[in-house]
Design a protein around this motif. Sequence first.
Motif, PDB file in Angstrom:
ATOM      1  N   LEU A  33       0.812  -1.221   0.000  1.00  0.00           N
ATOM      2  CA  LEU A  33       0.000   0.000   0.000  1.00  0.00           C
ATOM      3  C   LEU A  33       0.846   1.272   0.000  1.00  0.00           C
ATOM      4  CD1 LEU A  33      -0.148   1.464   3.050  1.00  0.00           C
ATOM      5  CD2 LEU A  33      -1.690  -0.412   3.510  1.00  0.00           C
ATOM      6  N   ARG A  34       2.100   1.167   0.469  1.00  0.00           N
ATOM      7  CA  ARG A  34       2.984   2.336   0.457  1.00  0.00           C
ATOM      8  C   ARG A  34       3.283   2.795  -0.966  1.00  0.00           C
ATOM      9  NH1 ARG A  34       7.690  -0.041   4.199  1.00  0.00           N
ATOM     10  NH2 ARG A  34       7.235  -1.820   2.821  1.00  0.00           N
ATOM     11  N   SER A  35       3.155   1.883  -1.932  1.00  0.00           N
ATOM     12  CA  SER A  35       3.413   2.229  -3.329  1.00  0.00           C
ATOM     13  C   SER A  35       2.433   3.266  -3.860  1.00  0.00           C
ATOM     14  CB  SER A  35       3.319   0.980  -4.205  1.00  0.00           C
ATOM     15  OG  SER A  35       4.166  -0.051  -3.764  1.00  0.00           O
ATOM     16  N   TRP A  36       1.293   3.409  -3.184  1.00  0.00           N
ATOM     17  CA  TRP A  36       0.260   4.322  -3.659  1.00  0.00           C
ATOM     18  C   TRP A  36       0.349   5.709  -3.017  1.00  0.00           C
ATOM     19  CZ3 TRP A  36      -1.834   2.967  -7.947  1.00  0.00           C
ATOM     20  CH2 TRP A  36      -2.114   1.621  -8.228  1.00  0.00           C
ATOM     21  N   GLU A  37       1.417   6.005  -2.323  1.00  0.00           N
ATOM     22  CA  GLU A  37       1.503   7.283  -1.614  1.00  0.00           C
ATOM     23  C   GLU A  37       1.282   8.493  -2.537  1.00  0.00           C
ATOM     24  OE1 GLU A  37       1.503   9.668   1.631  1.00  0.00           O
ATOM     25  OE2 GLU A  37       1.494   7.484   1.607  1.00  0.00           O
ATOM     26  N   PRO A  38       1.887   8.562  -3.734  1.00  0.00           N
ATOM     27  CA  PRO A  38       1.625   9.727  -4.596  1.00  0.00           C
ATOM     28  C   PRO A  38       0.162   9.848  -4.984  1.00  0.00           C
ATOM     29  CG  PRO A  38       3.553   8.509  -5.373  1.00  0.00           C
ATOM     30  CD  PRO A  38       2.883   7.641  -4.351  1.00  0.00           C
ATOM     31  N   GLN A  39      -0.539   8.721  -5.063  1.00  0.00           N
ATOM     32  CA  GLN A  39      -1.962   8.759  -5.420  1.00  0.00           C
ATOM     33  C   GLN A  39      -2.827   9.100  -4.205  1.00  0.00           C
ATOM     34  OE1 GLN A  39       0.193   6.213  -6.860  1.00  0.00           O
ATOM     35  NE2 GLN A  39       0.228   7.820  -8.423  1.00  0.00           N
ATOM     36  N   LEU A  40      -2.493   8.576  -3.039  1.00  0.00           N
ATOM     37  CA  LEU A  40      -3.264   8.884  -1.838  1.00  0.00           C
ATOM     38  C   LEU A  40      -3.194  10.376  -1.525  1.00  0.00           C
ATOM     39  CD1 LEU A  40      -2.302   5.835   0.411  1.00  0.00           C
ATOM     40  CD2 LEU A  40      -4.415   6.170  -0.868  1.00  0.00           C
ATOM     41  N   ARG A  41      -2.028  10.968  -1.700  1.00  0.00           N
ATOM     42  CA  ARG A  41      -1.888  12.397  -1.420  1.00  0.00           C
ATOM     43  C   ARG A  41      -2.671  13.239  -2.422  1.00  0.00           C
ATOM     44  NH1 ARG A  41       3.779  13.900   1.272  1.00  0.00           N
ATOM     45  NH2 ARG A  41       4.114  12.000   2.473  1.00  0.00           N
ATOM     46  N   HIS A  42      -2.695  12.783  -3.662  1.00  0.00           N
ATOM     47  CA  HIS A  42      -3.377  13.551  -4.710  1.00  0.00           C
ATOM     48  C   HIS A  42      -4.893  13.382  -4.657  1.00  0.00           C
ATOM     49  CE1 HIS A  42      -3.937  15.392  -8.694  1.00  0.00           C
ATOM     50  NE2 HIS A  42      -4.794  14.405  -8.927  1.00  0.00           N
ATOM     51  N   PHE A  43      -5.354  12.146  -4.652  1.00  0.00           N
ATOM     52  CA  PHE A  43      -6.786  11.896  -4.815  1.00  0.00           C
ATOM     53  C   PHE A  43      -7.580  12.080  -3.521  1.00  0.00           C
ATOM     54  CE2 PHE A  43      -5.061   9.728  -8.534  1.00  0.00           C
ATOM     55  CZ  PHE A  43      -5.902  10.215  -9.519  1.00  0.00           C
ATOM     56  N   SER A  44      -6.916  12.077  -2.377  1.00  0.00           N
ATOM     57  CA  SER A  44      -7.650  12.263  -1.123  1.00  0.00           C
ATOM     58  C   SER A  44      -8.195  13.683  -0.994  1.00  0.00           C
ATOM     59  CB  SER A  44      -6.754  11.935   0.077  1.00  0.00           C
ATOM     60  OG  SER A  44      -5.630  12.783   0.124  1.00  0.00           O
ATOM     61  N   ARG A  45      -7.809  14.569  -1.886  1.00  0.00           N
ATOM     62  CA  ARG A  45      -8.383  15.917  -1.869  1.00  0.00           C
ATOM     63  C   ARG A  45      -9.854  15.903  -2.277  1.00  0.00           C
ATOM     64  NH1 ARG A  45      -3.516  19.678  -4.317  1.00  0.00           N
ATOM     65  NH2 ARG A  45      -1.784  18.446  -3.465  1.00  0.00           N
ATOM     66  N   ARG A  46     -10.237  14.858  -3.061  1.00  0.00           N
ATOM     67  CA  ARG A  46     -11.606  14.832  -3.578  1.00  0.00           C
ATOM     68  C   ARG A  46     -12.305  13.493  -3.394  1.00  0.00           C
ATOM     69  NH1 ARG A  46      -8.578  17.858  -6.854  1.00  0.00           N
ATOM     70  NH2 ARG A  46      -7.890  16.083  -8.118  1.00  0.00           N
ATOM     71  N   TYR A  47     -11.575  12.463  -2.974  1.00  0.00           N
ATOM     72  CA  TYR A  47     -12.139  11.123  -2.878  1.00  0.00           C
ATOM     73  C   TYR A  47     -11.827  10.500  -1.520  1.00  0.00           C
ATOM     74  CZ  TYR A  47     -12.602  11.454  -7.960  1.00  0.00           C
ATOM     75  OH  TYR A  47     -12.936  11.862  -9.226  1.00  0.00           O
ATOM     76  N   GLU A 256       6.686   5.898 -11.362  1.00  0.00           N
ATOM     77  CA  GLU A 256       7.612   6.387 -12.380  1.00  0.00           C
ATOM     78  C   GLU A 256       7.151   7.709 -12.986  1.00  0.00           C
ATOM     79  OE1 GLU A 256       8.921   4.873 -16.798  1.00  0.00           O
ATOM     80  OE2 GLU A 256       8.494   3.354 -15.284  1.00  0.00           O
ATOM     81  N   GLU A 257       5.839   7.807 -13.255  1.00  0.00           N
ATOM     82  CA  GLU A 257       5.251   9.014 -13.857  1.00  0.00           C
ATOM     83  C   GLU A 257       3.991   9.415 -13.095  1.00  0.00           C
ATOM     84  OE1 GLU A 257       6.623  10.768 -16.019  1.00  0.00           O
ATOM     85  OE2 GLU A 257       7.996   9.503 -17.164  1.00  0.00           O
ATOM     86  N   PRO A 258       4.126   9.791 -11.819  1.00  0.00           N
ATOM     87  CA  PRO A 258       2.928  10.055 -11.009  1.00  0.00           C
ATOM     88  C   PRO A 258       2.070  11.184 -11.543  1.00  0.00           C
ATOM     89  CG  PRO A 258       4.918  10.779  -9.861  1.00  0.00           C
ATOM     90  CD  PRO A 258       5.369   9.982 -11.044  1.00  0.00           C
ATOM     91  N   GLY A 259       2.679  12.208 -12.112  1.00  0.00           N
ATOM     92  CA  GLY A 259       1.895  13.327 -12.626  1.00  0.00           C
ATOM     93  C   GLY A 259       0.987  12.909 -13.768  1.00  0.00           C
ATOM     94  N   GLN A 260       1.556  12.218 -14.771  1.00  0.00           N
ATOM     95  CA  GLN A 260       0.761  11.754 -15.908  1.00  0.00           C
ATOM     96  C   GLN A 260      -0.284  10.739 -15.466  1.00  0.00           C
ATOM     97  OE1 GLN A 260       2.928  10.560 -19.497  1.00  0.00           O
ATOM     98  NE2 GLN A 260       4.749  11.595 -18.705  1.00  0.00           N
ATOM     99  N   PHE A 261       0.122   9.842 -14.583  1.00  0.00           N
ATOM    100  CA  PHE A 261      -0.777   8.802 -14.093  1.00  0.00           C
ATOM    101  C   PHE A 261      -1.977   9.415 -13.384  1.00  0.00           C
ATOM    102  CE2 PHE A 261      -2.052   5.407 -11.149  1.00  0.00           C
ATOM    103  CZ  PHE A 261      -1.984   4.278 -11.949  1.00  0.00           C
ATOM    104  N   ASN A 262      -1.706  10.329 -12.468  1.00  0.00           N
ATOM    105  CA  ASN A 262      -2.788  10.960 -11.709  1.00  0.00           C
ATOM    106  C   ASN A 262      -3.705  11.788 -12.603  1.00  0.00           C
ATOM    107  OD1 ASN A 262      -1.600   9.817  -9.474  1.00  0.00           O
ATOM    108  ND2 ASN A 262      -0.798  11.734  -8.649  1.00  0.00           N
ATOM    109  N   GLN A 263      -3.123  12.533 -13.541  1.00  0.00           N
ATOM    110  CA  GLN A 263      -3.934  13.369 -14.423  1.00  0.00           C
ATOM    111  C   GLN A 263      -4.858  12.522 -15.286  1.00  0.00           C
ATOM    112  OE1 GLN A 263      -4.023  16.977 -14.643  1.00  0.00           O
ATOM    113  NE2 GLN A 263      -5.911  16.246 -15.601  1.00  0.00           N
ATOM    114  N   ALA A 264      -4.329  11.416 -15.795  1.00  0.00           N
ATOM    115  CA  ALA A 264      -5.147  10.544 -16.640  1.00  0.00           C
ATOM    116  C   ALA A 264      -6.331   9.985 -15.853  1.00  0.00           C
ATOM    117  CB  ALA A 264      -4.295   9.408 -17.200  1.00  0.00           C
ATOM    118  N   ILE A 265      -6.090   9.585 -14.622  1.00  0.00           N
ATOM    119  CA  ILE A 265      -7.178   9.025 -13.808  1.00  0.00           C
ATOM    120  C   ILE A 265      -8.141  10.117 -13.382  1.00  0.00           C
ATOM    121  CG2 ILE A 265      -7.710   7.813 -11.651  1.00  0.00           C
ATOM    122  CD1 ILE A 265      -5.090   6.281 -12.007  1.00  0.00           C
TER     123      ILE A 265
END
Length: 293
Positions: A33-47, A256-265
């Motif tokens: 679950l630690r692998s998702w840290e860039p996503q947890l920080r980003h998406f927890s603003r709205r989800y 590897e590409e958290p910005g692109q990954f997060n934006q796409a989702i």
Amino acid sequence: MAFVRAKDGTKLYYEEVGEGAPLIFVHEFGGDLRSWEPQLRHFSRRYRCIAYNARGYSPSDVPEDIASYSQELAAQDVRDVMDGLSIDKAHVVGLSMGGFATLHFGLNFPERALSLVVAGAGYGAEKHYEDYFRSVSLEVADQFEKQGSAAFSKTYSMAASRIAFLLKDPRGWQEFQRHLGEHSARGSAMTMRGVQTRRPSIYDLESRLRALAAPMLVIVGDEDDHCLQPGIFLKRTVPACGLLVMPKAGHTLNLEEPGQFNQAIDDFLATVAQGRWLPRDPRAMPSEIMKTS
């Protein structure tokens, strides 16, 4: 520490942050679950974000019986995490092993899926590589037990599809390798034997995939060779499926590409919420590429 209990009694450790529509993250074999840290920080603003450790990844339980590890159980664990947190429906995001679990969750529990993101999933699916994939997976399992995770992580993390991550972000790659070295060697071996080597090929699921109605986004890196063709297959088979191929990218896409990954989702989830992530329009089918009448 927070746990939910799967239907077979296995305890699964999870972390939760944020408010809003539920968004569940399912990790890859080499991560947790630690692998998702860039996503947890980003998406927890709205989800409402939930990430959990799969069975075999402490502090989740590490069952000793191989019967406690399978692709079917991995999909059921997604559902059981939702049940344990009183979530009726959720968006589910999975990478690699977690992408397979996400896909099977959508097939087995379609009424529970708001949408599905299947990233970096496909290794072992190509029919002409099946025997090789199964044999090398069993060797990986043996090496985890023989060498231990701390030692073997130095080899496993240097697989071809991880090199793009190493070259772009050496510090991030080092953290990934360190976390991998902290995994239960027994849990990694049992997961590899029970889940990875025995899962069905995506190509064997074609009829079920054609009936899958959930909105789906497939993400692959163009240097993750064994996921490219399965990704195209999913795009051509699942009715409401989009495909994103990230350039000069390997397997560990979300790190590897958290910005692109997060934006796409982000864009995908917004489109789903608007009811606009639809099956392909018949007018856009390949047979209509040149109109003559």
